[in-house]
Design a protein around this motif. Structure first.
Motif, mmCIF file in Angstrom:
data_model
loop_
_atom_site.group_PDB
_atom_site.id
_atom_site.type_symbol
_atom_site.label_atom_id
_atom_site.label_comp_id
_atom_site.label_asym_id
_atom_site.label_seq_id
_atom_site.Cartn_x
_atom_site.Cartn_y
_atom_site.Cartn_z
ATOM 1 N N ARG A 1 -7.772 1.843 -13.605
ATOM 2 C CA ARG A 1 -6.954 2.884 -12.970
ATOM 3 C C ARG A 1 -6.224 3.700 -14.048
ATOM 4 O O ARG A 1 -6.080 4.909 -13.944
ATOM 5 C CB ARG A 1 -5.964 2.198 -12.016
ATOM 6 N N GLY B 1 0.782 -1.227 0.000
ATOM 7 C CA GLY B 1 0.000 0.000 0.000
ATOM 8 C C GLY B 1 0.817 1.282 0.000
ATOM 9 O O GLY B 1 0.271 2.381 0.139
ATOM 10 N N SER B 2 2.128 1.160 -0.176
ATOM 11 C CA SER B 2 2.952 2.374 -0.133
ATOM 12 C C SER B 2 2.909 3.137 -1.453
ATOM 13 O O SER B 2 3.406 4.254 -1.540
ATOM 14 C CB SER B 2 4.392 2.037 0.282
ATOM 15 N N GLY B 3 2.339 2.545 -2.477
ATOM 16 C CA GLY B 3 2.147 3.290 -3.730
ATOM 17 C C GLY B 3 3.024 2.849 -4.884
ATOM 18 O O GLY B 3 3.080 3.512 -5.918
ATOM 19 N N LYS B 4 3.691 1.702 -4.733
ATOM 20 C CA LYS B 4 4.599 1.223 -5.784
ATOM 21 C C LYS B 4 3.850 0.959 -7.088
ATOM 22 O O LYS B 4 4.242 1.435 -8.154
ATOM 23 C CB LYS B 4 5.294 -0.072 -5.310
ATOM 24 N N SER B 5 2.757 0.211 -6.992
ATOM 25 C CA SER B 5 2.003 -0.122 -8.203
ATOM 26 C C SER B 5 1.305 1.110 -8.770
ATOM 27 O O SER B 5 1.179 1.247 -9.993
ATOM 28 C CB SER B 5 0.971 -1.214 -7.911
ATOM 29 N N GLN B 6 0.871 1.996 -7.907
ATOM 30 C CA GLN B 6 0.229 3.224 -8.385
ATOM 31 C C GLN B 6 1.213 4.049 -9.203
ATOM 32 O O GLN B 6 0.872 4.580 -10.256
ATOM 33 C CB GLN B 6 -0.297 4.046 -7.195
#
Ligand code: GTP
Ligand code: MG
Length: 310
Positions: free
Chosen positions: A147, A107-112
């Protein structure tokens, strides 16, 4: 097989022999000795000498002038992340001809970030892109086209076109992942691939090679994988963006008890390495770590509906 067949004097039959003798790269051939090759691949001396010399010519094993390196680096492209603060600490965006790693907990935003880059790479250069396509090797099944649609609309691109320009592959094993990496070269030759994402680089390695006994083998294989990715990035002037998980460190009581998977093999091989940490609400803190030419600064960004923003 094509790589060997492109060498002068190597036809399909000899290429086949080399492969079955375990030669899997030009580098491997180039550093082989004549007698070793004669014995392993059952070829005559003349052929062995010829093949080794051709392989040596094909891989650039020598030196080059600093001015040539400088010239190449002048052409470095950058893909903006959507957050100017983050771009700044990594030297103006995600660089081509190199590997950029982000690591952090779930959930730290790597995939985002990876999704955002697949969109932004398609923007024209004056808007922070490279007008290029993206390849996405997904090992965790977390790629979400919906997304991408959101993010594309938010930067004024046609979502349908953007989705057409992203190629997804789902890797199931480390061997599969490495094969998919080899395929990149072919794909890149055909079209203007400017970004390759591997999300995540290490999860399959971690799952397949567990336990202390398997560590050396895992690291070797990971090292080979990374070397191949570097070559692809340099040859095609494209950016490789990989994500990585962290492992808990029960021995640490103070500070941040996390460390990226992969150890030194990974750390030293990366062009830029960014640690992501969750902060309040949508806010994330990124810190540049182990960079050869930039200070270890931090930046704060947000994950919002539109994507990655300051
Ligand atoms: P793992 O793959 O589990 O290790 O995590 P990750 O680092 O890849 O996390 P990821 O990039 O998937 O980030 C997920 C987080 O992004 C969620 O917890 C949300 O906070 C945020 N996020 C994802 N989609 C949206 C969205 O549409 N709107 C907003 N505001 N936030 C989102
Ligand atoms: Mg993820």
């Amino acid at each position: 097989m094509t790589e060997f067949e492109e060498l002068e004097g190597v036809g399909p039959a000899i290429a086949e022999k080399l492969h079955s003798a375990g030669y899997d790269s030009l580098e491997r051939l180039a550093v082989s000795t004549t007698s070793e090759l004669m014995e392993a691949a059952e070829v005559g001396m003349r052929v062995a000498v010829k093949v080794i010399n051709a392989a040596r010519d094909a891989v650039n094993m020598g030196y080059e002038k600093a001015s040539e390196v400088m010239e190449r680096r002048k052409h470095l492209g950058h893909i903006l992340t959507g957050s100017p603060a983050l771009d700044k600490i990594i030297g103006g965006g995600v660089e081509t001809q190199g590997l950029t790693e982000v690591f952090g907990e779930f959930g730290s935003g790597k995939s985002q970030l990876a999704h955002q880059l697949c969109v932004n790479v398609q923007l024209p250069p004056e808007q922070g892109g490279l007008r290029g396509k993206a390849l996405y090797i997904d090992t965790e099944n977390t790629f979400r086209p919906e997304r991408i649609e959101h993010m594309a609309r938010a930067v004024g691109l046609d979502p349908e076109v953007v989705l057409e320009n992203i190629y997804i592959a789902r890797a199931r094993t480390t061997d599969h992942q490495m094969l998919l990496a080899e395929k990149i070269q072919e794909m890149a030759k055909e079209g203007d691939v400017k970004l390759v994402v591997i999300d995540s680089l290490t999860s399959l390695f971690r799952a397949e090679y567990c336990g202390r006994g398997a560590l050396a083998e895992r690291q070797q294989k990971l090292g080979r994988h990374i070397a191949a990715l570097h070559k692809i990035a340099e040859l095609n002037d494209l950016a490789v963006f990989v994500t990585n998980q962290v492992m808990a460190r029960p021995d640490m009581f103070f500070g941040d008890p996390t460390k990226p998977i992969g150890g030194h093999v990974l750390g030293h091989a990366m062009t830029a390495r960014v640690y992501l940490r969750k902060s309040k609400a949508n806010t994330r803190v990124a810190k540049l770590v182990d960079h050869p030419g930039l200070p270890p600064e931090s930046a704060t960004f947000q994950i919002v509906e539109a994507g990655i923003r300051d």
